[in-house]
Design a protein around this motif. Structure first.
Motif, PDB file in Angstrom:
ATOM      1  N   GLU A   1      -2.747  -2.630  -2.476  1.00 37.45           N
ATOM      2  CA  GLU A   1      -2.155  -3.123  -0.932  1.00 37.45           C
ATOM      3  C   GLU A   1      -2.284  -1.089  -0.329  1.00 37.45           C
ATOM      4  O   GLU A   1      -2.931  -1.358   0.985  1.00 37.45           O
ATOM      5  N   LEU A   2      -2.746  -0.229  -1.263  1.00 41.20           N
ATOM      6  CA  LEU A   2      -2.375   0.989  -0.766  1.00 41.20           C
ATOM      7  C   LEU A   2      -3.822   1.076  -0.057  1.00 41.20           C
ATOM      8  O   LEU A   2      -4.062   2.064   1.204  1.00 41.20           O
ATOM      9  N   LEU A   3      -4.739   0.614  -1.430  1.00 41.17           N
ATOM     10  CA  LEU A   3      -6.694   1.025  -0.654  1.00 41.17           C
ATOM     11  C   LEU A   3      -6.895  -0.036   0.193  1.00 41.17           C
ATOM     12  O   LEU A   3      -7.168   0.642   0.890  1.00 41.17           O
ATOM     13  N   SER A   4      -6.542  -1.130   0.680  1.00 42.13           N
ATOM     14  CA  SER A   4      -6.350  -1.657   1.585  1.00 42.13           C
ATOM     15  C   SER A   4      -6.405  -0.591   2.929  1.00 42.13           C
ATOM     16  O   SER A   4      -6.824  -0.705   4.087  1.00 42.13           O
ATOM     17  N   GLU A   5      -4.673  -0.435   2.505  1.00 44.55           N
ATOM     18  CA  GLU A   5      -4.324   0.426   3.969  1.00 44.55           C
ATOM     19  C   GLU A   5      -5.274   1.454   3.982  1.00 44.55           C
ATOM     20  O   GLU A   5      -5.486   1.993   5.130  1.00 44.55           O
ATOM     21  N   LEU A   6      -5.292   2.323   3.362  1.00 45.73           N
ATOM     22  CA  LEU A   6      -5.944   3.551   3.405  1.00 45.73           C
ATOM     23  C   LEU A   6      -7.788   3.100   4.280  1.00 45.73           C
ATOM     24  O   LEU A   6      -8.269   3.484   5.045  1.00 45.73           O
ATOM     25  N   ILE A   7      -8.000   2.359   3.814  1.00 47.43           N
ATOM     26  CA  ILE A   7      -9.308   1.085   4.025  1.00 47.43           C
ATOM     27  C   ILE A   7      -9.852   1.081   5.616  1.00 47.43           C
ATOM     28  O   ILE A   7     -10.197   1.667   6.470  1.00 47.43           O
ATOM     29  N   SER A   8      -8.813   0.543   5.962  1.00 51.00           N
ATOM     30  CA  SER A   8      -8.509  -0.368   7.675  1.00 51.00           C
ATOM     31  C   SER A   8      -8.200   1.086   8.305  1.00 51.00           C
ATOM     32  O   SER A   8      -8.241   0.930   9.486  1.00 51.00           O
ATOM     33  N   ARG A   9      -7.699   1.824   7.374  1.00 52.96           N
ATOM     34  CA  ARG A   9      -7.297   3.477   8.461  1.00 52.96           C
ATOM     35  C   ARG A   9      -8.466   4.298   8.525  1.00 52.96           C
ATOM     36  O   ARG A   9      -8.656   5.085   9.628  1.00 52.96           O
ATOM     37  N   THR A  10      -9.628   3.785   7.971  1.00 56.75           N
ATOM     38  CA  THR A  10     -10.574   4.471   7.957  1.00 56.75           C
ATOM     39  C   THR A  10     -11.440   3.674   8.658  1.00 56.75           C
ATOM     40  O   THR A  10     -13.478   4.534   8.652  1.00 56.75           O
ATOM     41  N   ASP A  11     -11.978   2.871   8.518  1.00 55.52           N
ATOM     42  CA  ASP A  11     -12.399   2.248   9.703  1.00 55.52           C
ATOM     43  C   ASP A  11     -13.543   2.788  10.693  1.00 55.52           C
ATOM     44  O   ASP A  11     -14.506   2.744  10.573  1.00 55.52           O
ATOM     45  N   ASN A  12     -12.524   3.396  11.292  1.00 57.43           N
ATOM     46  CA  ASN A  12     -13.565   3.906  12.771  1.00 57.43           C
ATOM     47  C   ASN A  12     -13.901   5.650  12.256  1.00 57.43           C
ATOM     48  O   ASN A  12     -14.465   6.263  13.383  1.00 57.43           O
ATOM     49  N   VAL A  13     -13.935   5.795  11.252  1.00 60.35           N
ATOM     50  CA  VAL A  13     -14.577   7.173  10.696  1.00 60.35           C
ATOM     51  C   VAL A  13     -16.075   7.276  10.544  1.00 60.35           C
ATOM     52  O   VAL A  13     -16.742   5.633  10.373  1.00 60.35           O
TER      53      VAL A  13
END
Length: 118
Positions: free
Chosen positions: A106-118
């Motif tokens: 769940e934490l990894l999913s959150e981190l990945i989703s927050r970096t989608d625009n990077v």
């Protein structure tokens, strides 16, 4: 960036931190010698982890009574090799790791989703 030069077959620090549960999963499937464990870790996607790191982790896990090893001289041509097996305590630890990994997913999913625009 430092990680841009990493080869695909090399391990990441994150993979190394998951070495214990990966070994427990493999030994839960079946008892194994060290060399097949190394190959199976790489097939699993862990990358190439130095054998000394894997064997040190196996020794630590044996001291914690998560696994046990016996010498097998019958199935090899050459010197006897250790066969590693999961213990009942190891099965319990694997259940704990499973819950921990679900939380981390769940934490990894959150981190990945927050970096989608990077």
């Amino acid at each position: 960036m430092e990680s841009e030069g990493r080869g695909r077959g090399r391990h990441s620090p994150l993979a190394v931190s998951l070495l214990e549960p990966a070994l427990l999963v493999l030994l839960n499937d079946q008892a194994r010698h060290g060399y097949p464990l190394l190959a199976d870790l790489e097939k699993m996607g862990m990358g190439t982890i130095h054998p000394s790191v894997v064997y040190r982790t196996l020794r630590d896990m044996e001291e914690l009574e998560w696994i046990q090893s016996t010498w097998d001289g019958d199935e090899t041509q050459g010197p006897p090799r250790r066969v590693y097996r999961l213990t009942e305590r190891g099965e319990e630890v694997l259940k704990h790791w499973r819950e921990e990994m679900k939380s981390i997913r769940e934490l990894l999913s959150e981190l990945i989703s927050r970096t989608d625009n990077v």
